[in-house]
Design an enzyme around this catalytic site. Structure first.
Site, PDB file in Angstrom:
ATOM      1  N   HIS A 244     -33.275 -65.189 172.288  1.00 56.45           N
ATOM      2  CA  HIS A 244     -32.990 -63.798 171.950  1.00 56.45           C
ATOM      3  C   HIS A 244     -34.035 -63.211 171.022  1.00 56.45           C
ATOM      4  CE1 HIS A 244     -28.850 -64.536 173.532  1.00 56.45           C
ATOM      5  NE2 HIS A 244     -29.209 -63.421 174.108  1.00 56.45           N
TER       6      HIS A 244
ATOM      7  N   ARG B  29     -27.443 -53.758 173.514  1.00 57.37           N
ATOM      8  CA  ARG B  29     -26.906 -55.000 172.940  1.00 57.37           C
ATOM      9  C   ARG B  29     -26.253 -54.639 171.609  1.00 57.37           C
ATOM     10  NH1 ARG B  29     -31.827 -57.110 175.404  1.00 57.37           N
ATOM     11  NH2 ARG B  29     -31.336 -58.848 176.787  1.00 57.37           N
TER      12      ARG B  29
ATOM     13  N   ARG C 126     -22.903 -52.487 176.015  1.00 57.15           N
ATOM     14  CA  ARG C 126     -22.292 -53.794 176.226  1.00 57.15           C
ATOM     15  C   ARG C 126     -21.478 -54.161 174.986  1.00 57.15           C
ATOM     16  NH1 ARG C 126     -26.004 -58.938 177.383  1.00 57.15           N
ATOM     17  NH2 ARG C 126     -26.312 -58.849 175.142  1.00 57.15           N
TER      18      ARG C 126
ATOM     19  N   GLU D 205     -23.674 -63.141 184.882  1.00 58.92           N
ATOM     20  CA  GLU D 205     -24.580 -64.105 184.262  1.00 58.92           C
ATOM     21  C   GLU D 205     -23.989 -65.507 184.208  1.00 58.92           C
ATOM     22  OE1 GLU D 205     -25.552 -62.613 180.362  1.00 58.92           O
ATOM     23  OE2 GLU D 205     -23.485 -62.096 179.903  1.00 58.92           O
TER      24      GLU D 205
ATOM     25  N   ASN E  14     -31.315 -63.722 182.303  1.00 59.22           N
ATOM     26  CA  ASN E  14     -31.693 -64.667 181.240  1.00 59.22           C
ATOM     27  C   ASN E  14     -30.664 -65.796 181.149  1.00 59.22           C
ATOM     28  OD1 ASN E  14     -33.566 -62.690 180.744  1.00 59.22           O
ATOM     29  ND2 ASN E  14     -32.498 -61.834 178.988  1.00 59.22           N
ATOM     30  N   ASP E  15     -29.400 -65.414 181.170  1.00 59.22           N
ATOM     31  CA  ASP E  15     -28.359 -66.430 181.098  1.00 59.22           C
ATOM     32  C   ASP E  15     -28.100 -67.072 182.451  1.00 59.22           C
ATOM     33  OD1 ASP E  15     -27.447 -66.763 178.421  1.00 59.22           O
ATOM     34  OD2 ASP E  15     -26.770 -64.687 178.487  1.00 59.22           O
TER      35      ASP E  15
ATOM     36  N   ARG F 283     -31.763 -71.774 177.440  1.00 54.44           N
ATOM     37  CA  ARG F 283     -32.868 -70.824 177.412  1.00 54.44           C
ATOM     38  C   ARG F 283     -33.691 -70.923 176.134  1.00 54.44           C
ATOM     39  NH1 ARG F 283     -29.519 -65.120 177.281  1.00 54.44           N
ATOM     40  NH2 ARG F 283     -31.283 -64.180 176.246  1.00 54.44           N
TER      41      ARG F 283
ATOM     42  N   CYS G 170     -30.558 -56.448 184.318  1.00 57.33           N
ATOM     43  CA  CYS G 170     -31.004 -56.103 182.960  1.00 57.33           C
ATOM     44  C   CYS G 170     -31.593 -57.297 182.225  1.00 57.33           C
ATOM     45  CB  CYS G 170     -29.878 -55.475 182.157  1.00 57.33           C
ATOM     46  SG  CYS G 170     -28.483 -56.574 181.855  1.00 57.33           S
TER      47      CYS G 170
HETATM   48  C1  PEP Z   1     -29.180 -61.703 180.149  1.00 56.35           C
HETATM   49  O1  PEP Z   1     -28.535 -62.744 179.935  1.00 56.35           O
HETATM   50  O2  PEP Z   1     -30.009 -61.598 181.051  1.00 56.35           O
HETATM   51  C2  PEP Z   1     -28.983 -60.514 179.302  1.00 56.35           C
HETATM   52  C3  PEP Z   1     -29.488 -59.355 179.611  1.00 56.35           C
HETATM   53  O3  PEP Z   1     -28.247 -60.676 178.168  1.00 56.35           O
HETATM   54  P1  PEP Z   1     -28.784 -61.409 176.844  1.00 56.35           P
HETATM   55  O4  PEP Z   1     -30.260 -61.658 177.017  1.00 56.35           O
HETATM   56  O5  PEP Z   1     -28.489 -60.493 175.711  1.00 56.35           O
HETATM   57  O6  PEP Z   1     -27.977 -62.649 176.808  1.00 56.35           O
HETATM   58 MG    MG Z   2     -26.813 -62.697 178.649  1.00 57.81          MG
END
Ligand code: PEP
Ligand code: MG
Length: 574
Positions: free
Chosen positions: A199, A315, A351, A448, A470-471, A481, A518
């Site tokens: 993050h 976020r 979110r 996710e 990402n998740d 990650r 996203c």
């Molecule tokens: C993701 O998981 O792709 C996402 C956009 O949320 P975050 O990166 O805040 O977990």
């Molecule tokens: Mg996420």
């Protein structure tokens, strides 16, 4: 002068900057504030004592009138009645911060109802100007003030910030430390461990702060000079004089200048006045909508609303970063209003708190990267309904003031969405009873978690979908990650991810719901063609990455139209 020394790591956020090293201390041991039982009782008592001490200090130096108010607050705090409901909640297993905030919210709420039930009860004496004094309202204000003071004390000392323009050097960096720092004078981040998908790396890229991770050793001691090249993934201690001028110029010019040069913004394809990102006309083979990801209010400085179709992801856990803020409905509302004003009528997707995992909120939940598979996102919210209700109320109130959609993080099962939908319905009804303006916003889910992605057809209750790549990648690859040791596996999950994305888009189309992306993959220019071919409705990226994405999309060949439009989540109409 000491000899230069080079450290090699991985590029996490592009750009180059030089500055004095700030060696971060070891992260403090978890304070256990979110724990329960004796530990939570002790934490609350300590925080109350701290608040009383602060109030006494203030009172000692105040004029007679102010001292009277402060002394009244001290009395309230020392009155066992105020704390009793919070202690009872702790005995039922709640953490100290949430128990205290929720107990005080109940009392503030009760006062508000007493006021509305009997206006005569509320208006006792006349003030000098003839207007009526409302004792309940006065007491409620004091309670709110106390609530913030005690929650701040519970959250503990704010960790020391570091000098502007310095290079942060540590094993890793908590997102809260990044967020609390003013990066406008430049600076950079060099981490011994860390990950490009964490993050904090995501925040650094969004803000244009050069960052290198995975250096192994920690380069330099506080005060030494370090050059960070976030494009090459290098850190150079005691750099040669010839390397300094350019990096220094970039650092002095601030984060924006540390970014590689980008093409000037071209007008957004969908930015025509009044264009609605969630209209039926968009998606289904057209150029995806261009949406922005916002992590902090400062991101608004880098966003020209005319250049986007809306905001695809806020976020909120990065916008309200203390327990006092997170538990204040008014503070939420102020932040959401500011976003809506800035976007001037364009849709904003907020979110709900994605807390847990590596996202900590001091006093509510300690960061625990190992908890990525635990109580995170919507699971955390459902386990802490008092917190969820505060945010839901603010979101409902914000939705009355602009086009707000609400996104739920880390949803696994339709039952979680149903539970949140019921919570929103209840809070909307409660606001209506209290004659507070609100509108129940459409609820969508982050896709996710693989289980949700594979069963999207069961999520008919969702108004829209947003893929969190990402998740999704980390859960598909079973590769955290933020763990550099498994970074190649994480990156290698892209083929699996694209197969799943295809399935997700097909399922969303069958349900007649828009689906956007996203996660960071949306900002990869090299992926633009494949993403466009999927027929995604929108791509949401950090404001700084918009120009490159727009250029990459313009260079792609549009896929054949699929002929299925997307409904407007606000109306459900195609
Ligand atoms: C993701 O998981 O792709 C996402 C956009 O949320 P975050 O990166 O805040 O977990
Ligand atoms: Mg996420």
């Amino acid at each position: 002068m000491a000899a230069p020394r080079e450290f090699r790591g991985h590029p996490a956020s592009p750009g180059r900057a030089v500055g004095p090293v700030h060696r971060a201390g070891e992260p403090p041991a978890p304070s256990g504030l979110s724990g329960s039982g004796a530990e939570a009782r002790a934490a609350l008592n300590n925080a109350v004592n701290r608040a009383v001490y602060e109030l006494r200090q203030l009172s000692a130096g105040a004029d007679a009138e102010s001292a009277g108010i402060l002394d009244f607050q001290i009395e309230l705090l020392l009155d066992g009645e105020l704390l009793a409901p919070a202690l009872a909640r702790i005995d039922r297993g709640e953490g100290a911060a949430l128990a205290f905030a929720a107990a005080l919210n109940d009392q503030i709420d009760a006062m508000a109802s007493q006021c509305s039930e009997s206006a005569s009860q509320c208006s006792e004496a006349n003030q000098d100007d003839g207007s009526e004094v409302d004792p309940f309202a006065l007491r409620a204000v004091d309670l709110m003030d106390l609530q913030h003071r005690v929650l701040d004390a519970l959250a503990g000392r704010i960790r020391a910030d570091f000098p502007p323009g310095a290079v942060y050097v540590g094993r890793d960096m908590p997102p809260s430390v990044f967020l609390a720092h003013d990066w406008s004078s430049g600076g950079a981040i060099a981490l011994g461990a860390g990950s490009t998908a964490s993050h904090v790396a995501l925040l650094a890229r969004a803000r244009g702060v050069p960052m290198v991770v995975g250096l192994g050793a920690l380069p330099g001691e506080t005060g030494e000079t370090l050059l960070v090249d976030g494009t090459q993934g290098l850190a150079r201690l005691n750099p040669e004089a010839r390397l300094l001028p350019e990096a220094r110029l970039l650092a002095e010019a601030g984060p924006a200048a540390a970014l590689p040069r980008q093409a000037p913004l071209a007008p957004a394809p969908h930015a025509a006045a009044g264009a609605a990102p969630f209209s039926a006309a968009a998606g289904g083979g057209e150029t995806p909508l261009l949406l922005a990801n916002l992590d902090t209010l400062a991101d608004l400085d880098t966003l020209d609303p005319a250049e986007v179709d809306g905001v695809g992801l806020v976020r909120t856990e990065f916008m309200l970063t203390s327990a006092a803020e997170a538990l204040s409905e008014e503070r939420h509302l102020a932040v959401y209003r500011r976003l809506l004003e800035a976007l001037a009528g364009k849709p904003v997707t907020l979110r709900m708190f994605d807390l847990g995992g590596d996202k900590a909120l001091a006093g509510l939940t300690e960061g625990d990267p190992a908890g990525m598979l635990g109580l995170r996102g919507v699971r955390f919210l459902l386990a802490h309904p008092d917190l969820a209700r505060i945010q839901a109320r603010a979101l409902i109130r914000a939705a009355a003031q602009g086009p707000v959609s609400v996104l739920l993080p880390m949803v696994t099962l339709p039952a979680e969405l149903a539970a949140m939908a019921a919570l929103f319905d209840e809070e909307a009804a409660r606001l209506a009873r209290q004659a507070i303006e609100g509108r129940r916003p459409p609820l969508g889910i982050m896709v996710e978690v693989p289980a949700a992605a594979l069963t999207l057809d069961l999520f008919g209750q969702a108004a829209f979908f947003s893929v969190g790549s990402n998740d999704l990648m980390q859960y598909l690859a079973a590769a955290a990650r933020d763990n550099p040791a498994v970074a190649p596996l994480y990156a290698g999950a892209e083929t699996a991810l694209f197969r799943l994305l295809d399935q997700i888009c097909t399922a969303a189309r069958a349900l007649g719901r828009p689906v956007s992306l996203c996660g960071d993959l949306a900002a990869e220019p090299a992926a633009a063609g494949r993403l466009r071919a999927l027929g995604l409705h929108g791509l949401s990226v950090a404001p700084r990455r918009l120009p490159a994405l727009r250029a990459a999309l313009a260079a792609t060949v549009p896929p054949p139209a699929r002929g299925t439009g997307f409904p407007d989540p606000a109306t459900g109409q195609a």
